[in-house]
Design a protein around this motif. Structure first.
Motif: not given
Length: 377
Positions: A213, A215, A123, A113, A147, A134, A125
């Motif tokens: 965000r 990833y 992290r 992340s 989380y 997350r 998902l």
């Protein structure tokens, strides 16, 4: 709708390196177990290592896109568990799937992340039928530290970037970074200096691409799927889960649309088209206002010609100067209107010159006659 953007990221039929995908849901061929990796973390054997995982990823994306129920989607996503995760990653994903408060957990992905400081954080998902989580998992202790839950209805769009998947949300996910701090400070300074409380001076408009965000897939070395292909699977899973969640809601509930999957170029094109449309609307409004002002000025100037008797000060050609300049600057303003106004202005200026000269001669004549009469007397 099916995951429409996967073709932008995968090789299409006829392209170099393309191989026909394997039959959907075909049983995976047995593969020898690879040697243990350094540190004792032995990766699991790949489910379908043919063609470096290309056929497997395409088949999985197709299976996800065509799933009509949550159960069918969960069955398609079971293949994710067969990827070459390390033993620690596999244990972490199982622990995180059991830990999240919403069940059933459809799938889990190990990712990095990108936080507000642009730092990569490991992290997990976890995808559920209505949200994704997350999760921060400590591999050393085998415990979940914390989380963060994000409802799928808060996801506005998904963008496949060069490095991973960027998820755009309705609000801030986590803490705001230094870039947003600077924008807030800039807006506050502008508000204080102008005495305005609106957002006219905020550096960037808060559109659907404002809160994000990112990833990046985190796979061990030697995995049959590339990070690009894992991103396709993750994006397809998020889109399809949101679609199924939307369809499961009652008809009288608050509606929401599943997030579209975009590429970076498509997002830039959306913003470019939006900016072009806004600019065209501003130009249209300015053009109409300039033409209306010029028409009014033409009426006022024309009325000054009809005064009888009239003096030079009553011939109003100056009223046309500013409206003509404004109409010239306006995009695609009525050329015939501008030409008519310019011609009228030239005629009025000529009439004004003639009238001024006539008034001068009249004053000289009157002065001459008065002087002659005074001298004779």
């Amino acid at each position: 709708a099916a995951y429409d953007s996967r073709a932008a990221a995968m090789r299409l039929p006829g392209a170099p390196g393309y191989a026909a995908p394997a039959a959907p849901h075909a049983p995976p061929a047995a593969a020898p177990t690879p040697p243990a990796a350094a540190g004792g973390m032995a990766p699991r054997p790949a489910a379908t290592p043919t063609n470096n995982g290309l056929s497997s990823s395409e088949s999985l994306v197709d299976a996800i896109s065509t799933a009509s129920t949550t159960a069918a989607l969960a069955e398609a996503l079971r293949e994710v568990e067969q990827w070459q995760w390390t033993s620690d990653q596999e244990a972490g994903m199982k622990r995180c799937k059991m830990y999240v408060p919403e069940q059933p957990a459809l799938a889990a992905f190990y990712v990095s992340s990108v936080n507000e400081w642009k730092l990569l954080q490991p992290r997990v998902l976890v995808l559920t039928p209505s949200s994704y989580f997350r999760v921060k998992y400590d591999q050393k202790s085998g415990k979940v530290e914390h989380y963060r839950k994000t409802p799928l209805r808060d996801v506005l769009s998904l963008e496949k970037t060069a490095d991973g998947l960027k998820i755009y949300l309705r609000g801030q996910d986590g803490r705001a970074g230094p870039q947003k701090w600077y924008q807030r400070l800039e807006r506050k300074v502008a508000q204080i200096s102008t005495g305005s409380k609106d957002n006219a001076f905020s550096g960037r408009v808060k559109d659907e691409f404002y809160y994000a965000r990112e990833y990046r897939p985190s796979l061990p070395a030697g995995a049959p799927l590339s990070a690009d292909q894992v991103t396709d699977v993750l994006a397809a899973a998020l889109h399809k889960t949101a679609e199924l969640h939307r369809d499961s809601l009652p008809a009288d509930g608050a509606p929401f649309e599943p997030p579209p999957v975009l590429t970076t170029d498509e997002r830039r094109q959306i913003l470019h088209d939006r900016k072009a449309a806004a600019r065209a609307e501003e130009e249209r409004a300015e053009r109409e206002a300039a033409e209306a002002e010029l028409r009014h000025a033409v009426e006022v100037a024309s009325a000054s010609r009809e005064l009888e008797p009239k003096t030079s000060s009553q011939i109003n050609s100056a009223v046309l100067s500013r409206p003509i300049k404004r109409a010239r600057r306006a995009v695609e303003a009525d050329a015939s209107l501008i030409s008519r106004a310019e011609q009228l202005k030239a005629e009025l200026e000529e009439e004004h010159r003639v009238r001024v000269e006539a008034e001068r001669l009249e004053r000289e004549r009157a002065e001459r006659e008065a002087a002659t009469a005074e001298l004779e007397a």
